[in-house]
Design an enzyme around this catalytic site. Sequence first.
Site, PDB file in Angstrom:
ATOM      1  N   ARG A 129       0.844  -1.207   0.000  1.00 54.65           N
ATOM      2  CA  ARG A 129       0.000   0.000   0.000  1.00 54.65           C
ATOM      3  C   ARG A 129       0.876   1.253   0.000  1.00 54.65           C
ATOM      4  NH1 ARG A 129      -1.657   2.041   4.472  1.00 54.65           N
ATOM      5  NH2 ARG A 129      -2.182   0.090   5.513  1.00 54.65           N
ATOM      6  N   TYR A 166     -16.798  14.413 -17.463  1.00 54.19           N
ATOM      7  CA  TYR A 166     -17.247  13.026 -17.383  1.00 54.19           C
ATOM      8  C   TYR A 166     -18.384  12.900 -16.356  1.00 54.19           C
ATOM      9  CZ  TYR A 166     -17.235   8.121 -15.992  1.00 54.19           C
ATOM     10  OH  TYR A 166     -17.620   6.850 -15.658  1.00 54.19           O
ATOM     11  N   ASP A 180      -7.842  17.275 -15.755  1.00 53.56           N
ATOM     12  CA  ASP A 180      -8.041  15.879 -16.152  1.00 53.56           C
ATOM     13  C   ASP A 180      -7.563  15.758 -17.595  1.00 53.56           C
ATOM     14  OD1 ASP A 180      -9.039  13.415 -17.060  1.00 53.56           O
ATOM     15  OD2 ASP A 180     -10.746  13.492 -15.679  1.00 53.56           O
ATOM     16  N   LYS A 191      -7.691   4.396 -19.993  1.00 59.02           N
ATOM     17  CA  LYS A 191      -7.953   4.840 -21.374  1.00 59.02           C
ATOM     18  C   LYS A 191      -6.689   4.758 -22.223  1.00 59.02           C
ATOM     19  CE  LYS A 191     -11.849   5.890 -19.288  1.00 59.02           C
ATOM     20  NZ  LYS A 191     -12.716   4.774 -18.934  1.00 59.02           N
TER      21      LYS A 191
HETATM   22  O1  P1T Z   1     -13.260   4.740 -15.243  1.00 54.71           O
HETATM   23  P1  P1T Z   1     -12.136   5.318 -14.430  1.00 54.71           P
HETATM   24  O2  P1T Z   1     -10.804   4.713 -14.698  1.00 54.71           O
HETATM   25  O3  P1T Z   1     -12.452   5.384 -12.970  1.00 54.71           O
HETATM   26  O4  P1T Z   1     -11.942   6.849 -14.913  1.00 54.71           O
HETATM   27  C1  P1T Z   1     -12.868   7.870 -14.646  1.00 54.71           C
HETATM   28  C2  P1T Z   1     -12.754   8.946 -15.672  1.00 54.71           C
HETATM   29  C3  P1T Z   1     -12.091  10.123 -15.337  1.00 54.71           C
HETATM   30  N1  P1T Z   1     -11.948  11.133 -16.228  1.00 54.71           N
HETATM   31  C4  P1T Z   1     -12.430  11.031 -17.479  1.00 54.71           C
HETATM   32  C5  P1T Z   1     -12.263  12.168 -18.435  1.00 54.71           C
HETATM   33  C6  P1T Z   1     -13.099   9.861 -17.894  1.00 54.71           C
HETATM   34  O5  P1T Z   1     -13.567   9.791 -19.148  1.00 54.71           O
HETATM   35  C7  P1T Z   1     -13.277   8.796 -16.961  1.00 54.71           C
HETATM   36  C8  P1T Z   1     -13.997   7.549 -17.325  1.00 54.71           C
HETATM   37  N2  P1T Z   1     -14.811   7.626 -18.474  1.00 54.71           N
HETATM   38  C9  P1T Z   1     -15.592   6.591 -18.940  1.00 54.71           C
HETATM   39  C10 P1T Z   1     -15.666   5.393 -18.350  1.00 54.71           C
HETATM   40  C11 P1T Z   1     -16.386   6.901 -20.141  1.00 54.71           C
HETATM   41  O6  P1T Z   1     -16.988   6.000 -20.748  1.00 54.71           O
HETATM   42  O7  P1T Z   1     -16.427   8.086 -20.510  1.00 54.71           O
END
Ligand code: P1T
Length: 378
Positions: free
Chosen positions: A46, A98, A170, A195
């Site tokens: 951790r 998002y 972001d 992503k």
């Molecule tokens: O899904 P996660 O790894 O927790 O990420 C969250 C997140 C944060 N910031 C942006 C700009 C994002 O697009 C996302 C996650 N987005 C999707 C799952 C989507 O389908 O747009």
Amino acid sequence: MSFQTDTIHAGVSPDKAYGAIMTPIYQSSTFVFEDIGKHRGFDYTRSGNPTRAALEECVAALEGCSCAVAVTTGMAAITTVLHLFRTGDEIICTDDCYGGTARLLKTIQEQFGLKIHFVSLRETGEIESYITPNTRAIWIETPSNPLLNLIDIAGVTAIAKKHGLLSIVDNTFLSPYNQQPFRLGADIVVHSTTKYLNGHSDVVGGAVLSNSPELDARIRFLVNSLGTCAQPFDCWLVLRGIKTLVPRMKEHERNARAVAEYLDRHPKVKRVFYPGLASHPQHELAKRQQRGFGGMVSFEVDGAIEQVNSILRGTKLFALAESLGGVESLIEHPATMSHASMGAEHRAAVGITDGVIRLSIGIEDPDDLIADLSQALA
Ligand code: P1T
């Protein structure tokens, strides 16, 4: 080293035990002490792990900052950063973000008394009117999900600096290959490494990056205290994905441009959202603050929801799924999928209509992608 060389080598050196060229997966919760108070750099996963440390050094090199902490998801990255604030603090946040980010910020506001001002930050001139003595940060996502609106990062960070506020970006949609917010003055960058950084739709992960010794220490403390740290195997997958970031991003963009131009000419398409098109209202800003335009394309169709549904059901190559940034192409409906949690009122305010469809353009042959969209639109 150049960005491309860093994607292959940053944070990675041949393993000291056996010379393995690829970073080993240290799938161990704990590390044996050599003596009381004496360990070999890691005591408990951790708090730190060698596989995670390799990924963190790599991502920090790509973003051009001093510290990266790898966390479990993009939402974990945002959760960690929100713990920098306390009840009564105010954050100015882009209203166009998002759906999960909007949901989390609203929940924090209701339960923990942070005040979030959701405002359009496309025109930086208005930001100062929202600043109060309690304002602590400006939170932006650019390009925005799913409408691909842009925010002038340098403009926002200059205002933040003038008022002693943190600027948080972001950078998920473009990846550090296409946009480097620290070079434009940002204090903190968050990523969903799920992503483009990972790029293969086989892991969820996140990262929090910072560029000052004080913030670095606070963020590391929070990740250790909250337990939002990423797992070793997940870190290994992201590190492996990053090695092909540059060629992938080039292919994503080549295909996205071809698809955007195709949709722009299509009679059933009312509007295309892609910053690489000269008709995008912020095309000049995109050219100024981004290296490229990325692989996300959204479009709006007129007409009844049945028409939207028939397109969503009609593609054969584009899979109907949330998420983005993988090598395979995806199609989704923000109003009922990625941005359902934003709520109808918030969606209406930012312009995410029921007719908006979002595409994550993969790296397949662009002719096949266009043929698939063409038959679905027909
Ligand atoms: O899904 P996660 O790894 O927790 O990420 C969250 C997140 C944060 N910031 C942006 C700009 C994002 O697009 C996302 C996650 N987005 C999707 C799952 C989507 O389908 O747009």
